[in-house]
Motif scaffolding. Structure first.
Motif, PDB file in Angstrom:
ATOM      1  N   ALA A   1      24.161 -31.339  70.649  1.00  0.00           N
ATOM      2  CA  ALA A   1      23.210 -30.916  69.623  1.00  0.00           C
ATOM      3  C   ALA A   1      23.800 -31.086  68.223  1.00  0.00           C
ATOM      4  O   ALA A   1      23.129 -31.601  67.322  1.00  0.00           O
ATOM      5  CB  ALA A   1      22.801 -29.461  69.854  1.00  0.00           C
ATOM      6  N   ARG A   2      25.025 -30.680  68.039  1.00  0.00           N
ATOM      7  CA  ARG A   2      25.623 -30.757  66.698  1.00  0.00           C
ATOM      8  C   ARG A   2      25.837 -32.191  66.251  1.00  0.00           C
ATOM      9  O   ARG A   2      25.656 -32.512  65.075  1.00  0.00           O
ATOM     10  CB  ARG A   2      26.895 -29.932  66.643  1.00  0.00           C
ATOM     11  N   MET A   3      26.190 -33.073  67.168  1.00  0.00           N
ATOM     12  CA  MET A   3      26.330 -34.480  66.795  1.00  0.00           C
ATOM     13  C   MET A   3      24.963 -35.067  66.429  1.00  0.00           C
ATOM     14  O   MET A   3      24.834 -35.808  65.447  1.00  0.00           O
ATOM     15  CB  MET A   3      26.979 -35.282  67.924  1.00  0.00           C
ATOM     16  N   PHE A   4      23.954 -34.737  67.203  1.00  0.00           N
ATOM     17  CA  PHE A   4      22.608 -35.232  66.929  1.00  0.00           C
ATOM     18  C   PHE A   4      22.114 -34.722  65.573  1.00  0.00           C
ATOM     19  O   PHE A   4      21.583 -35.488  64.758  1.00  0.00           O
ATOM     20  CB  PHE A   4      21.658 -34.797  68.048  1.00  0.00           C
ATOM     21  N   LEU A   5      22.299 -33.430  65.309  1.00  0.00           N
ATOM     22  CA  LEU A   5      21.861 -32.851  64.038  1.00  0.00           C
ATOM     23  C   LEU A   5      22.649 -33.424  62.866  1.00  0.00           C
ATOM     24  O   LEU A   5      22.088 -33.636  61.780  1.00  0.00           O
ATOM     25  CB  LEU A   5      21.979 -31.323  64.086  1.00  0.00           C
ATOM     26  N   ARG A   6      23.921 -33.692  63.072  1.00  0.00           N
ATOM     27  CA  ARG A   6      24.731 -34.314  62.006  1.00  0.00           C
ATOM     28  C   ARG A   6      24.205 -35.709  61.691  1.00  0.00           C
ATOM     29  O   ARG A   6      24.039 -36.077  60.532  1.00  0.00           O
ATOM     30  CB  ARG A   6      26.197 -34.371  62.413  1.00  0.00           C
ATOM     31  N   ASP A   7      23.934 -36.493  62.739  1.00  0.00           N
ATOM     32  CA  ASP A   7      23.395 -37.842  62.524  1.00  0.00           C
ATOM     33  C   ASP A   7      22.043 -37.784  61.814  1.00  0.00           C
ATOM     34  O   ASP A   7      21.769 -38.575  60.905  1.00  0.00           O
ATOM     35  CB  ASP A   7      23.243 -38.579  63.861  1.00  0.00           C
ATOM     36  N   LEU A   8      21.205 -36.860  62.229  1.00  0.00           N
ATOM     37  CA  LEU A   8      19.881 -36.730  61.626  1.00  0.00           C
ATOM     38  C   LEU A   8      19.982 -36.298  60.159  1.00  0.00           C
ATOM     39  O   LEU A   8      19.237 -36.791  59.299  1.00  0.00           O
ATOM     40  CB  LEU A   8      19.057 -35.725  62.434  1.00  0.00           C
ATOM     41  N   THR A   9      20.930 -35.416  59.859  1.00  0.00           N
ATOM     42  CA  THR A   9      21.139 -34.986  58.474  1.00  0.00           C
ATOM     43  C   THR A   9      21.650 -36.143  57.620  1.00  0.00           C
ATOM     44  O   THR A   9      21.226 -36.314  56.470  1.00  0.00           O
ATOM     45  CB  THR A   9      22.091 -33.785  58.412  1.00  0.00           C
ATOM     46  N   GLU A  10      22.532 -36.957  58.181  1.00  0.00           N
ATOM     47  CA  GLU A  10      23.005 -38.137  57.443  1.00  0.00           C
ATOM     48  C   GLU A  10      21.830 -39.066  57.130  1.00  0.00           C
ATOM     49  O   GLU A  10      21.729 -39.603  56.030  1.00  0.00           O
ATOM     50  CB  GLU A  10      24.077 -38.875  58.240  1.00  0.00           C
ATOM     51  N   HIS A  11      20.969 -39.256  58.104  1.00  0.00           N
ATOM     52  CA  HIS A  11      19.773 -40.080  57.884  1.00  0.00           C
ATOM     53  C   HIS A  11      18.902 -39.469  56.781  1.00  0.00           C
ATOM     54  O   HIS A  11      18.441 -40.178  55.875  1.00  0.00           O
ATOM     55  CB  HIS A  11      18.965 -40.187  59.194  1.00  0.00           C
ATOM     56  N   ALA A  12      18.660 -38.161  56.852  1.00  0.00           N
ATOM     57  CA  ALA A  12      17.726 -37.487  55.944  1.00  0.00           C
ATOM     58  C   ALA A  12      18.249 -37.368  54.521  1.00  0.00           C
ATOM     59  O   ALA A  12      17.469 -37.094  53.601  1.00  0.00           O
ATOM     60  CB  ALA A  12      17.394 -36.100  56.491  1.00  0.00           C
ATOM     61  N   THR A  13      19.539 -37.572  54.313  1.00  0.00           N
ATOM     62  CA  THR A  13      20.119 -37.408  52.978  1.00  0.00           C
ATOM     63  C   THR A  13      20.631 -38.733  52.414  1.00  0.00           C
ATOM     64  O   THR A  13      21.495 -38.734  51.536  1.00  0.00           O
ATOM     65  CB  THR A  13      21.237 -36.347  53.005  1.00  0.00           C
ATOM     66  N   ARG A  14      20.057 -39.824  52.913  1.00  0.00           N
ATOM     67  CA  ARG A  14      20.394 -41.130  52.337  1.00  0.00           C
ATOM     68  C   ARG A  14      19.946 -41.147  50.880  1.00  0.00           C
ATOM     69  O   ARG A  14      18.983 -40.449  50.504  1.00  0.00           O
ATOM     70  CB  ARG A  14      19.727 -42.247  53.133  1.00  0.00           C
ATOM     71  N   PRO A  15      20.613 -41.915  50.038  1.00  0.00           N
ATOM     72  CA  PRO A  15      20.296 -41.900  48.594  1.00  0.00           C
ATOM     73  C   PRO A  15      18.826 -42.097  48.259  1.00  0.00           C
ATOM     74  O   PRO A  15      18.318 -41.490  47.314  1.00  0.00           O
ATOM     75  CB  PRO A  15      21.146 -43.051  48.037  1.00  0.00           C
ATOM     76  N   GLU A  16      18.111 -42.915  49.029  1.00  0.00           N
ATOM     77  CA  GLU A  16      16.707 -43.159  48.695  1.00  0.00           C
ATOM     78  C   GLU A  16      15.814 -41.943  48.922  1.00  0.00           C
ATOM     79  O   GLU A  16      14.678 -41.911  48.455  1.00  0.00           O
ATOM     80  CB  GLU A  16      16.160 -44.369  49.462  1.00  0.00           C
ATOM     81  N   PHE A  17      16.330 -40.920  49.612  1.00  0.00           N
ATOM     82  CA  PHE A  17      15.550 -39.709  49.863  1.00  0.00           C
ATOM     83  C   PHE A  17      15.968 -38.542  48.967  1.00  0.00           C
ATOM     84  O   PHE A  17      15.416 -37.454  49.079  1.00  0.00           O
ATOM     85  CB  PHE A  17      15.686 -39.256  51.315  1.00  0.00           C
ATOM     86  N   VAL A  18      16.970 -38.746  48.104  1.00  0.00           N
ATOM     87  CA  VAL A  18      17.596 -37.637  47.369  1.00  0.00           C
ATOM     88  C   VAL A  18      17.366 -37.746  45.862  1.00  0.00           C
ATOM     89  O   VAL A  18      17.507 -38.816  45.270  1.00  0.00           O
ATOM     90  CB  VAL A  18      19.109 -37.570  47.676  1.00  0.00           C
ATOM     91  N   TYR A  19      17.020 -36.614  45.271  1.00  0.00           N
ATOM     92  CA  TYR A  19      16.957 -36.452  43.820  1.00  0.00           C
ATOM     93  C   TYR A  19      18.057 -35.472  43.422  1.00  0.00           C
ATOM     94  O   TYR A  19      18.202 -34.411  44.027  1.00  0.00           O
ATOM     95  CB  TYR A  19      15.592 -35.894  43.387  1.00  0.00           C
ATOM     96  N   SER A  20      18.839 -35.813  42.389  1.00  0.00           N
ATOM     97  CA  SER A  20      19.900 -34.934  41.896  1.00  0.00           C
ATOM     98  C   SER A  20      19.500 -34.405  40.526  1.00  0.00           C
ATOM     99  O   SER A  20      19.295 -35.182  39.584  1.00  0.00           O
ATOM    100  CB  SER A  20      21.225 -35.706  41.801  1.00  0.00           C
ATOM    101  N   HIS A  21      19.367 -33.078  40.443  1.00  0.00           N
ATOM    102  CA  HIS A  21      18.977 -32.462  39.174  1.00  0.00           C
ATOM    103  C   HIS A  21      20.221 -32.073  38.392  1.00  0.00           C
ATOM    104  O   HIS A  21      21.031 -31.263  38.846  1.00  0.00           O
ATOM    105  CB  HIS A  21      18.100 -31.229  39.393  1.00  0.00           C
ATOM    106  N   GLU A  22      20.364 -32.671  37.220  1.00  0.00           N
ATOM    107  CA  GLU A  22      21.460 -32.339  36.307  1.00  0.00           C
ATOM    108  C   GLU A  22      20.981 -31.230  35.386  1.00  0.00           C
ATOM    109  O   GLU A  22      20.095 -31.439  34.552  1.00  0.00           O
ATOM    110  CB  GLU A  22      21.865 -33.578  35.505  1.00  0.00           C
ATOM    111  N   TRP A  23      21.551 -30.054  35.545  1.00  0.00           N
ATOM    112  CA  TRP A  23      21.058 -28.863  34.859  1.00  0.00           C
ATOM    113  C   TRP A  23      21.310 -28.880  33.361  1.00  0.00           C
ATOM    114  O   TRP A  23      22.360 -29.309  32.897  1.00  0.00           O
ATOM    115  CB  TRP A  23      21.709 -27.609  35.449  1.00  0.00           C
ATOM    116  N   ARG A  24      20.319 -28.362  32.634  1.00  0.00           N
ATOM    117  CA  ARG A  24      20.436 -28.019  31.229  1.00  0.00           C
ATOM    118  C   ARG A  24      20.045 -26.545  31.120  1.00  0.00           C
ATOM    119  O   ARG A  24      19.243 -26.068  31.936  1.00  0.00           O
ATOM    120  CB  ARG A  24      19.501 -28.863  30.369  1.00  0.00           C
ATOM    121  N   PRO A  25      20.569 -25.831  30.143  1.00  0.00           N
ATOM    122  CA  PRO A  25      20.196 -24.418  30.026  1.00  0.00           C
ATOM    123  C   PRO A  25      18.680 -24.229  29.970  1.00  0.00           C
ATOM    124  O   PRO A  25      17.983 -24.977  29.290  1.00  0.00           O
ATOM    125  CB  PRO A  25      20.863 -23.976  28.717  1.00  0.00           C
ATOM    126  N   TYR A  26      18.202 -23.277  30.729  1.00  0.00           N
ATOM    127  CA  TYR A  26      16.806 -22.850  30.808  1.00  0.00           C
ATOM    128  C   TYR A  26      15.885 -23.823  31.544  1.00  0.00           C
ATOM    129  O   TYR A  26      14.676 -23.658  31.505  1.00  0.00           O
ATOM    130  CB  TYR A  26      16.259 -22.476  29.422  1.00  0.00           C
TER     131      TYR A  26
END
Length: 196
Positions: A130-155
Motif C-alpha cells: 500500500a505505501r509503495m502504491f501510494l508513494r507512486d501515486l503521489t509522485e504522479h499527482a505532484t508532477r510539475p504540470e499539476f502544481v502551482y507554487s504560491h510565493e507569499w507576500r504580506p497579506y
C-alpha cells in the motif's frame, strides 16, 4: 520556537503533501491561508490539482484506484518524518479513518484523487504494498504540470478546495518568523461509513 520543541517537530509534517483533515471522519472542505509575516526566502505553499492528476491516469490506473479505500491518520504522516513519540492520548485521537481514494465533487461531478501523507494503508492490502502504491501515486499527482507554487507576500489570502487539491508548505529559515494563519471549513458529512 526551539529546534527541539515538540510542536516544531509536529508541524514539520505540514511540509508533506496533504489535504487538510483527511485524517478526520469528515474531512475539510475549504481552507484559507492569510500571510501576515513572511520569511525572506522559502516558505512557499504548493498546491497540486488532484482532478488533473486523476484525468492523467491511464484507463487501467483509473480502474485500479476506483474502489480503493485508504486509512488516514496523523500517525502515518508523522512517522514519515521520524516523529514517533506520541502520547497514548494522541494515539487514541489519531486513530485511522477510512477515506475513498477517488472522490467525486458534489457540485461538478468531476473525479479526483484523494491522497495525503496521512494515508498510510489501503484496506485489504499489505502495508508495504500500500505505501509503495501510494508513494507512486503521489509522485504522479505532484508532477510539475499539476502544481502551482504560491510565493507569499504580506497579506496575501489564498483559498482552496481540499476536495480537489493537496498542498504543502516549503522550507524556510527557522530563525525567521513565518506567521501564516489558517481557517478551515469542515465538510458536510463522512465520505464513507467508518468501522465501529
Amino acid at each position: 520556537m526551539s529546534a527541539e520543541d515538540r510542536v516544531w517537530f509536529f508541524k514539520l509534517g505540514d511540509r508533506l503533501w496533504h489535504s487538510d483533515s483527511s485524517f478526520r471522519p469528515v474531512p475539510a472542505k475549504y481552507s484559507l491561508l492569510s500571510g501576515r509575516v513572511i520569511p525572506s526566502w522559502g516558505a512557499n505553499t504548493e498546491f497540486a490539482d488532484m482532478r488533473a492528476a486523476y484525468d492523467a491516469l491511464h484507463e487501467r490506473g483509473k480502474a485500479e484506484v476506483e474502489d480503493l479505500v485508504c486509512e488516514h491518520s496523523l500517525i502515518y504522516s508523522r512517522e514519515v518524518i521520524g516523529f514517533t513519540e506520541l502520547t497514548p492520548e494522541e494515539i487514541a485521537a489519531f486513530r485511522p479513518v477510512r477515506q475513498p481514494l477517488v472522490r467525486t465533487h458534489p457540485s461538478t461531478g468531476r473525479k479526483s484523487l484523494f491522497l495525503a501523507a496521512h494515508a498510510g494503508a489501503i484496506v485489504g492490502w499489505t502495508i508495504p504494498e500500500a505505501r509503495m502504491f501510494l508513494r507512486d501515486l503521489t509522485e504522479h499527482a505532484t508532477r510539475p504540470e499539476f502544481v502551482y507554487s504560491h510565493e507569499w507576500r504580506p497579506y496575501d489570502l489564498v483559498m482552496w478546495d481540499n476536495r480537489q487539491t493537496m498542498h504543502r508548505a516549503r522550507r524556510f529559515d527557522r530563525e525567521e518568523v513565518r506567521d501564516v494563519r489558517r481557517t478551515t471549513l469542515a465538510g458536510d458529512a463522512p465520505l464513507i461509513e467508518q468501522p465501529v
